[in-house]
Motif scaffolding. Structure first.
Motif, PDB file in Angstrom:
ATOM      1  N   GLU A  79       0.807  -1.224   0.000  1.00 11.76           N
ATOM      2  CA  GLU A  79       0.000   0.000   0.000  1.00 11.76           C
ATOM      3  C   GLU A  79       0.832   1.263   0.000  1.00 11.76           C
ATOM      4  O   GLU A  79       0.351   2.334  -0.336  1.00 11.76           O
ATOM      5  N   ASN A  80       2.087   1.127   0.426  1.00 13.52           N
ATOM      6  CA  ASN A  80       2.868   2.347   0.650  1.00 13.52           C
ATOM      7  C   ASN A  80       3.980   2.538  -0.372  1.00 13.52           C
ATOM      8  O   ASN A  80       5.047   3.026  -0.052  1.00 13.52           O
ATOM      9  N   LEU A  81       3.715   2.142  -1.585  1.00 11.59           N
ATOM     10  CA  LEU A  81       4.749   2.320  -2.608  1.00 11.59           C
ATOM     11  C   LEU A  81       4.851   3.800  -2.952  1.00 11.59           C
ATOM     12  O   LEU A  81       3.888   4.552  -2.813  1.00 11.59           O
ATOM     13  N   PRO A  82       6.047   4.216  -3.414  1.00 11.61           N
ATOM     14  CA  PRO A  82       6.224   5.634  -3.745  1.00 11.61           C
ATOM     15  C   PRO A  82       5.171   6.096  -4.750  1.00 11.61           C
ATOM     16  O   PRO A  82       4.785   5.353  -5.644  1.00 11.61           O
ATOM     17  N   GLU A  83       4.716   7.346  -4.572  1.00 14.23           N
ATOM     18  CA  GLU A  83       3.771   7.898  -5.535  1.00 14.23           C
ATOM     19  C   GLU A  83       4.501   8.366  -6.774  1.00 14.23           C
ATOM     20  O   GLU A  83       5.718   8.364  -6.816  1.00 14.23           O
ATOM     21  N   GLY A  84       3.744   8.756  -7.793  1.00 13.22           N
ATOM     22  CA  GLY A  84       4.378   9.270  -9.000  1.00 13.22           C
ATOM     23  C   GLY A  84       4.645   8.171 -10.012  1.00 13.22           C
ATOM     24  O   GLY A  84       4.346   6.998  -9.774  1.00 13.22           O
ATOM     25  N   SER A  85       5.212   8.550 -11.135  1.00 10.93           N
ATOM     26  CA  SER A  85       5.321   7.637 -12.265  1.00 10.93           C
ATOM     27  C   SER A  85       6.685   6.941 -12.343  1.00 10.93           C
ATOM     28  O   SER A  85       6.925   6.164 -13.254  1.00 10.93           O
ATOM     29  N   GLU A  86       7.569   7.239 -11.394  1.00  8.33           N
ATOM     30  CA  GLU A  86       8.896   6.604 -11.429  1.00  8.33           C
ATOM     31  C   GLU A  86       8.791   5.101 -11.229  1.00  8.33           C
ATOM     32  O   GLU A  86       7.988   4.636 -10.419  1.00  8.33           O
ATOM     33  N   PRO A  87       9.617   4.309 -11.922  1.00  8.73           N
ATOM     34  CA  PRO A  87       9.612   2.860 -11.680  1.00  8.73           C
ATOM     35  C   PRO A  87      10.055   2.543 -10.255  1.00  8.73           C
ATOM     36  O   PRO A  87      10.844   3.288  -9.669  1.00  8.73           O
ATOM     37  N   VAL A  88       9.566   1.450  -9.741  1.00 12.53           N
ATOM     38  CA  VAL A  88       9.902   0.986  -8.395  1.00 12.53           C
ATOM     39  C   VAL A  88      10.536  -0.389  -8.515  1.00 12.53           C
ATOM     40  O   VAL A  88      10.058  -1.232  -9.279  1.00 12.53           O
ATOM     41  N   GLU A  89      11.652  -0.594  -7.768  1.00 13.84           N
ATOM     42  CA  GLU A  89      12.300  -1.915  -7.782  1.00 13.84           C
ATOM     43  C   GLU A  89      11.749  -2.743  -6.639  1.00 13.84           C
ATOM     44  O   GLU A  89      11.857  -2.353  -5.478  1.00 13.84           O
ATOM     45  N   LEU A  90      11.183  -3.886  -6.977  1.00 15.64           N
ATOM     46  CA  LEU A  90      10.650  -4.783  -5.947  1.00 15.64           C
ATOM     47  C   LEU A  90      11.504  -6.028  -5.896  1.00 15.64           C
ATOM     48  O   LEU A  90      11.969  -6.510  -6.919  1.00 15.64           O
TER      49      LEU A  90
END
Ligand code: ZN
Length: 896
Positions: A79-90
């Motif tokens: 639920e708390n992933l960074p906002e915005g359009s940047e890719p996220v590394e999981l």
């Protein structure tokens, strides 16, 4: 809980890249999943909900740091992933237990080798993921395992690195150059050997083809490899579609829920559709291998390059790919006659399996509106009726037009996940002015409305005006959830034949004579339409729905004489065959109605069900040198019990069985001399080749032998069973051997037992041949209820393994589909069925659900069968912890 097509929403997140590392261990495999995800800017911001199933979660990192997460049922929610359009590394680390995976979905072990099956929703059993086909990602896969135990490590795409690790382990790294949905992921690890072939494509690219099997099976892979090469060449020649990979691999496993799977560049197959040798495989096996290898290869474009938006669109890839494999088989068959035989085979499957499905509790449109378990929708409706819907589009725009449509489809949608509407739009748009383009919206009812339409045809000849008026009308019975049906677009290929068998030129009123042809397509779009043909000099016999141009039931009141004319003279071989089936069906139904008053029981009747004129017509077919053996064999095949039963409002399966057996016996007796001649003329086909001509001769010889043994069983003759027994011993190929064995078993010859024992002793090392051995016994003709006890005894045989799907199908399914032995007045067949569904559901719900479907149409049974069937179905329904798979099938079967 049901999922609805109308609820489709685009994913809130995309997964661009996936980097998977597997430490393979049967008891506990560790999976490290590094993904780059990003929000879908077109969808309102939402938490990331990843699918999982029977996974042990060890760790979740977001951009390299620990994070909070929660579980919602089987889903992992971030639920708390960074906002915005940047890719996220999981980074997600899980473990699973492949050795305990008896469902054969996800990662499992078969004979010490790791395999995967991800379609439809198996990938979530490997790692947490957006396990839906419209999320397409680039995959990098590293496999690590013991080098001694798992020397071969395979995944999709290209091998980019490999080498040794500590402690006797090694690794292989694979990169798939194409993005793909998760259901196309695959890995294989084990001790395998490969047949290899290097080829150059038309475009001049080099490719490596490999067929991997267990050591010892290599010499049985030649036909699969040839089939693959033929498939590649065919797709280039017919559709301009080339192989888009450096390497294309097929791997065979003996534990597989279905036939095969089109994983990108790494197709995984049931051994049944790979391994063949003259000694162990029948002609049918050879043809099936060619067809399934083709099917999976053709998916590389129709399925992999362009995939489905959601699982409601399954027929987008399956209907189209079945159409393609059917066309491939027809083109490979060569002669017009062999093409017609293939078409007849396909139509038989449609009518004996799909039509009942469309009239039963599991009826669904080619594009369903809802499902509970998607695995239950890998059906003949999605596959075979879906292929017919593609075939109608092909026929409405013509062969060239269809090729143009396919080209446009790929121009528009390559690399996308799309819908059935996108497909028909492309075919129509490439062919403006075609009947498909004119009626596209209406045509799409074939995708949305379930049920088999009935096409009624009434012809009226006006001798004074020299006109023939053909009135076509259509209707479709209500199906589950669809009470009203709107008219379909029905292409009706047709011709008119004179009483002497000449084709009549077809000139519609208002057209000039120059336009007249001998065969043409009428397009029915209204509930009723009339077509007036002019310059018709005599009352014609209509030949309608040639080549089975639409998946409908044709209701037309032919006289026996008219059908005999079509059987003898129709220029369309499909309709020639169809005339024989209509006659056979007509006499069967009449005998069933008559016997409702008498008591006709199995084997007891000497009633002449088939009139002399029909028997003579069949004799003429057998003796006609112009017809191919394969075609004769089909004409001499009576409509199946299932197809006959399907025409009845209330089914007494024993009566249907008895009538059909009596018809068989009559053909055996009345045509005895003809069968002897057929046997002599066809029994030796020389050096074995699985080509259509010699395969047809073997099929016809096999039928002759069965008929002769059947007759012998009545007369007490021992010569023919003796010949069959001898042939079981010394046949040079499996087709002839099986035909002889089955003649003995089917005729309940006293020699059958001994022949079965010999056969077992000879082939006990060969799993696929043992499957045939079990299956023959499950399908044996019932004498005083002897088959069920035999089946129960066989379940205790050391070679019987219920957890192996092929083996379970070979004995249990073949028995439950053996109507004469299954529908017992003491209900023991149904009790056995319920016990097996419950037992199998405990470890493999998909296979259990397939078995559950045997009872789809229990409500049509007459008493005492019906009440007994109901209690068996209810007993399954009452089982605690029933899988979703079986529950959906059983709930539908019980619903009103
Ligand atoms: Zn398929």
């Amino acid at each position: 809980t049901a999922i609805y097509r109308a609820d489709y929403e685009a994913p809130a997140w995309w997964i661009d890249t996936v980097d998977l590392t597997f430490d393979l261990d049967p008891a506990k495999t560790r999976v490290l999943n590094k993904m780059r995800v990003r929000r879908n800017p077109d969808v309102a911001a939402q938490p990331l909900r990843l699918d999982g199933d029977e996974l042990n979660l060890a760790r979740v990192l977001v951009n390299g740091a620990g994070t909070s997460f929660k579980m919602d049922g089987d889903q992992l929610v971030l639920e708390n992933l960074p906002e915005g359009s940047e890719p996220v590394e999981l980074e997600i680390f899980t473990t699973c237990a492949p050795a305990k995976n008896t469902k054969l979905m996800g990662l499992y072990v078969s004979e010490d080798t790791f395999f995967t099956q991800c379609e439809a929703e198996g990938f979530r059993r490997i790692t947490y993921f957006l396990d839906r086909p419209d999320v397409m990602a680039m995959y990098t896969v590293t496999l690590r395992a013991s080098k001694a135990q798992y020397p071969v490590l395979l995944s999709n795409g290209n091998l980019v690195d490999s080498g040794d690790l500590d402690e006797g382990r090694h690794f292989a790294k694979w990169v798939d150059p194409h993005k793909k949905p998760s259901y196309l992921f695959a890995l294989v690890a084990g001790n395998l050997v490969a047949r290899e072939q290097k080829i150059k494509s038309r475009a001049g690219n080099n490719h490596l083809l490999q067929v991997f099997v267990r050591p010892g099976d290599l010499e049985k892979t030649e036909h699969a490899m040839n089939s693959l090469m033929h498939s590649i060449a065919w797709d280039e020649a017919r559709f301009g579609l080339s192989l888009d990979l450096e390497r294309f691999m097929i791997v065979a496993t003996s534990d597989f829920n279905m036939g095969a799977m089109e994983n990108k560049g790494l197709n995984i197959f049931n051994t049944k559709y790979v391994l063949a040798s003259q000694a162990t495989a029948t002609d049918t096996d050879y043809f099936n291998i060619e067809s399934v290898v083709g099917h999976e290869y053709f998916h590389n474009w129709t399925g992999d390059r362009v995939t489905c938006r959601d699982w409601f669109q399954l027929s987008l890839k399956e209907g189209l790919t079945v159409f393609r494999d059917q066309e491939f088989s027809m083109d490979m068959a060569g002669s017009q006659s062999a093409r017609a035989v293939k078409r007849i085979d396909d139509v038989r499957v449609l009518r004996t399996v799909q039509f009942p499905e469309d009239a039963g509790p599991m009826a669904h449109p080619v594009r369903p509106d809802s499902y509970i378990e998607i695995n239950n929708f890998y059906t003949v409706t999605i596959y075979e009726k879906g292929a017919e819907v593609v075939r109608m589009q092909h026929n409405l725009v013509g062969r060239e037009g269809f090729a143009k449509g396919m080209k446009l489809y790929f121009e528009r949608h390559d690399g996308q996940a799309v819908t059935c509407d996108d497909f028909s739009q492309a075919i129509a748009d490439a062919n403006p002015g075609s009947p498909l383009a004119q009626h596209l919206q209406q045509f799409r009812r074939w995708y949305s409305q379930a049920g088999t339409p009935v096409l009624k045809a009434v012809g009226q000849y006006d001798a004074a005006a020299q006109t023939y008026t053909l009135t076509l009308s259509q209707s479709c019975a209500p199906t589950v959830g669809q009470s009203e049906k709107l008219p379909f677009v029905i292409p009706v290929q047709m011709g008119l034949i004179s009483a002497s068998g000449q084709e009549i030129a077809l000139q519609l009123q208002g057209e000039d004579a120059a336009q007249a042809t001998l065969s043409r397509m009428l397009v029915l779009t209204e509930a009723e339409q009339s077509f007036v043909f002019t310059n018709v000099a005599e009352a014609p016999v209509p030949s309608l729905l040639r080549t089975f141009s639409a998946p409908v039931v044709l209701d037309c009141e032919f006289s026996d004489a008219e059908l005999l004319t079509l059987l003898a003279h129709d220029s369309d071989p499909f309709n020639q065959w169809e005339a024989s089936q209509r006659l056979g069906l007509r006499y069967a139904l009449k005998a069933i109605a008559d016997s409702a008053n008498n008591t006709l029981t199995s084997g007891q009747s000497s009633t002449e069900i088939l009139p002399a004129a029909f028997v003579q017509a069949l004799r003429d077919v057998l003796g006609n040198d112009k017809l191919d053996a394969a075609f004769k064999d089909l004409v001499l095949t009576l409509p199946s019990e299932g197809y006959i039963a399907d025409q009845l409002a209330e089914i007494d399966p024993q009566r249907v069985h008895a009538v059909r057996e009596a018809m068989q016996l009559q053909l055996a007796t009345a045509l005895q001399a003809d069968w002897e001649a057929v046997w002599e003329a066809n029994r030796d086909t020389g050096a074995y080749q699985p080509d259509h001509v010699s395969a047809g001769r073997r099929a016809l010889a096999g039928r002759a032998l069965t008929m002769l043994c059947l007759n012998a069983a009545q007369t007490g003759d021992t010569v023919w069973p003796g010949k069959a027994y001898q042939r079981c011993k010394d046949a040079g190929n499996m087709t002839d051997r099986m035909a002889a064995l089955s003649a003995l078993v089917y005729s309940a010859s006293p020699l059958a037992e001994q022949a079965l024992q010999r056969f077992h002793a000879l082939f006990q090392q060969d799993a696929l041949v043992l499957d045939k051995w079990f299956s023959l016994q499950g399908a044996a003709s019932d004498r005083d209820g002897n088959v069920l006890p035999a089946v129960k005894a066989l379940m205790k045989h050391p070679d019987f393994q219920i957890k192996n799907p092929n083996r379970a199908r070979s004995l249990i399914f073949s028995y439950c589909n053996n109507a004469g032995a299954f529908h017992r007045t003491d209900a023991a067949g149904y009790v056995f069925w319920a016990d097996r569904v419950i037992e199998i559901d405990g470890f493999n719900p998909q296979v259990a659900a397939r078995l559950a479907r045997v009872m789809d149409r229990w409500k049509k049974l007459a008493e005492p069968y019906r009440a007994a069937a109901r209690s068996a179905v209810e007993r399954v329904a009452a089982k605690p912890n029933l899988s979703n798979d079986v529950r959906e099938v059983i709930t539908r079967a019980l619903a009103d």
